[in-house]
Design a protein around this motif. Structure first.
Motif, PDB file in Angstrom:
ATOM      1  N   GLU A 134      -5.494  15.760  -2.207  1.00 52.63           N
ATOM      2  CA  GLU A 134      -6.538  15.131  -3.425  1.00 52.63           C
ATOM      3  C   GLU A 134      -6.225  13.876  -3.911  1.00 52.63           C
ATOM      4  OE1 GLU A 134      -9.634  16.730  -3.033  1.00 52.63           O
ATOM      5  OE2 GLU A 134      -9.180  17.919  -1.223  1.00 52.63           O
ATOM      6  N   GLY A 135      -5.180  13.240  -3.822  1.00 57.33           N
ATOM      7  CA  GLY A 135      -4.729  12.415  -4.685  1.00 57.33           C
ATOM      8  C   GLY A 135      -5.862  11.132  -4.222  1.00 57.33           C
ATOM      9  N   MET A 136      -5.736  10.453  -5.482  1.00 51.07           N
ATOM     10  CA  MET A 136      -5.937   8.755  -4.912  1.00 51.07           C
ATOM     11  C   MET A 136      -4.820   7.667  -5.360  1.00 51.07           C
ATOM     12  SD  MET A 136      -8.871   7.357  -5.279  1.00 51.07           S
ATOM     13  CE  MET A 136      -8.300   6.703  -3.621  1.00 51.07           C
ATOM     14  N   THR A 137      -4.687   6.769  -4.123  1.00 52.56           N
ATOM     15  CA  THR A 137      -3.523   6.018  -3.638  1.00 52.56           C
ATOM     16  C   THR A 137      -4.114   4.780  -3.543  1.00 52.56           C
ATOM     17  OG1 THR A 137      -1.996   7.550  -3.201  1.00 52.56           O
ATOM     18  CG2 THR A 137      -1.701   5.963  -2.859  1.00 52.56           C
ATOM     19  N   LEU A 138      -3.702   3.838  -4.524  1.00 52.92           N
ATOM     20  CA  LEU A 138      -3.655   2.387  -5.019  1.00 52.92           C
ATOM     21  C   LEU A 138      -2.673   2.397  -3.512  1.00 52.92           C
ATOM     22  CD1 LEU A 138      -4.372   2.261  -8.516  1.00 52.92           C
ATOM     23  CD2 LEU A 138      -6.480   2.598  -6.621  1.00 52.92           C
ATOM     24  N   TYR A 139      -3.268   1.221  -3.138  1.00 52.46           N
ATOM     25  CA  TYR A 139      -2.104   0.126  -2.447  1.00 52.46           C
ATOM     26  C   TYR A 139      -2.343  -0.988  -1.991  1.00 52.46           C
ATOM     27  CZ  TYR A 139      -4.457   0.964   1.983  1.00 52.46           C
ATOM     28  OH  TYR A 139      -5.184  -0.125   3.251  1.00 52.46           O
ATOM     29  N   ALA A 140      -1.160  -1.836  -2.046  1.00 55.11           N
ATOM     30  CA  ALA A 140      -1.410  -3.547  -1.763  1.00 55.11           C
ATOM     31  C   ALA A 140      -0.799  -3.930  -0.724  1.00 55.11           C
ATOM     32  CB  ALA A 140      -1.310  -4.608  -2.938  1.00 55.11           C
ATOM     33  N   CYS A 141      -0.370  -4.214   0.289  1.00 50.01           N
ATOM     34  CA  CYS A 141       0.651  -4.653   1.069  1.00 50.01           C
ATOM     35  C   CYS A 141       1.045  -6.246   1.390  1.00 50.01           C
ATOM     36  CB  CYS A 141       0.018  -4.553   2.742  1.00 50.01           C
ATOM     37  SG  CYS A 141      -0.382  -2.924   3.708  1.00 50.01           S
ATOM     38  N   GLY A 142       1.943  -6.586   1.586  1.00 44.03           N
ATOM     39  CA  GLY A 142       2.716  -7.422   1.211  1.00 44.03           C
ATOM     40  C   GLY A 142       2.523  -8.820   2.597  1.00 44.03           C
ATOM     41  N   PRO A 143       2.811  -9.661   2.508  1.00 45.83           N
ATOM     42  CA  PRO A 143       2.154 -10.560   3.584  1.00 45.83           C
ATOM     43  C   PRO A 143       2.906 -10.280   4.519  1.00 45.83           C
ATOM     44  CG  PRO A 143       3.703 -11.878   1.818  1.00 45.83           C
ATOM     45  CD  PRO A 143       3.272 -11.151   1.494  1.00 45.83           C
ATOM     46  N   ASP A 144       4.038 -10.183   5.316  1.00 46.18           N
ATOM     47  CA  ASP A 144       4.683  -9.090   6.256  1.00 46.18           C
ATOM     48  C   ASP A 144       4.725  -8.240   6.790  1.00 46.18           C
ATOM     49  OD1 ASP A 144       6.736 -11.756   5.715  1.00 46.18           O
ATOM     50  OD2 ASP A 144       7.004 -11.006   4.144  1.00 46.18           O
ATOM     51  N   VAL A 145       4.004  -7.809   6.146  1.00 44.11           N
ATOM     52  CA  VAL A 145       3.742  -5.730   6.981  1.00 44.11           C
ATOM     53  C   VAL A 145       2.327  -6.547   6.965  1.00 44.11           C
ATOM     54  CG1 VAL A 145       2.442  -3.843   6.521  1.00 44.11           C
ATOM     55  CG2 VAL A 145       3.715  -4.567   4.224  1.00 44.11           C
TER      56      VAL A 145
END
Length: 270
Positions: A130-141
């Motif tokens: 039941e988590g809330m995970t924020l994420y951001a991908c680097g440009p190389d992903v």
């Protein structure tokens, strides 16, 4: 990257362990490797989940997604240790960082190259899906790597992409928020006990009320103020409770807590 990705966790503490549990519900535990400064801790969790233990070097050499589950102040040392191994790798990999205050660029600089990095800020409810995970991908992903990551980590709960410059603000809400809610739960239960409720009953009532109220807001899409108004009958009991909370600066205190957490994260960068 292979269709069946492998996951390596360097650090099997509370958060790393919660994410390992989640990924083991989506992929074969044989594809999940745990390393920890205290090997006994990794071994105990691996036995529970049916996955494998490894050391930092083995994770760095072979995992497709390498979770860097160490505290921010330990990140430089860890990446200095595994940096040469990453340099020698011929296969594709993605570094996954959850260290507060460290940007994607910081991780790349410490690792010694512009490796693909996914920055995440999870919270403790990930341990029960039941988590809330924020994420951001680097440009190389790549888009495929992002899709694989989100699919395999889905059992942790919800994932929301944010521009990296908003990750710290978001984490001050969802990452730190469980502690605020836990304080609120404890206070509600204490109030119930003061009114004569047995402790266990007071806690059960408070916890289910919070779960149900949050779900009602999510599923109805209504503004919390409207939902609050619906409970407050004219001349009734609830509005008196709301008045008391306002007298004690309840909303301002919660806002200040979020801002204080955000400012502390900003201070970690200096």
């Amino acid at each position: 990257m292979d269709t069946m990705a492998t996951y390596g966790f360097i650090g099997a503490g509370n958060m790393g362990g919660a994410l390992a549990r989640a990924v083991c519900r989506s992929v074969s535990p044989d594809e999940v490797f745990l390393a920890n400064r205290t090997p006994e801790k990794a071994k105990a969790l691996a036995e529970e989940l049916g996955c494998r233990t490894a050391d930092n070097e083995a994770v760095a050499q072979s995992a497709d997604f390498i979770f860097l589950g160490v505290k921010p102040q330990m990140m430089q040392e860890l990446l200095a240790e595994i940096g040469p191994i990453l340099t020698e790798r011929e296969t594709r990999f993605v570094l996954v960082t959850m260290a507060a205050g460290l940007t994607i660029a910081d991780i790349q600089k410490m690792a010694g190259d512009a490796y693909p990095v996914i920055r995440i800020m999870p919270n403790t409810p990930c341990s029960i899906g039941e988590g809330m995970t924020l994420y951001a991908c680097g440009p190389d992903v790549t888009a495929e790597e992002e899709k694989t990551f989100l699919s395999d980590m889905a059992e942790a709960g919800r994932f929301v992409a944010l521009p990296e410059h908003l990750i710290d603000a978001g984490s001050a809400v969802s990452g730190c928020g469980p502690a605020y809610v836990d304080l609120f739960l404890e206070a509600l239960a204490d109030g119930g006990v003061a009114c004569g409720l047995p402790r266990a009953a007071a806690m059960e009532l408070a916890a289910q009320m919070v779960v149900g109220s949050a779900r009602l807001q999510q599923e109805s899409g209504k503004h919390p103020g409207a939902l609050k108004d619906a409970v407050c009958s004219p001349g009734g009991t609830t509005i008196q409770g709301v008045r008391t909370l306002e007298e004690h600066g309840f909303r301002a205190a919660v806002m200040d807590a979020v801002i204080a957490a955000y400012e502390k994260t900003a201070a970690l960068k200096k």
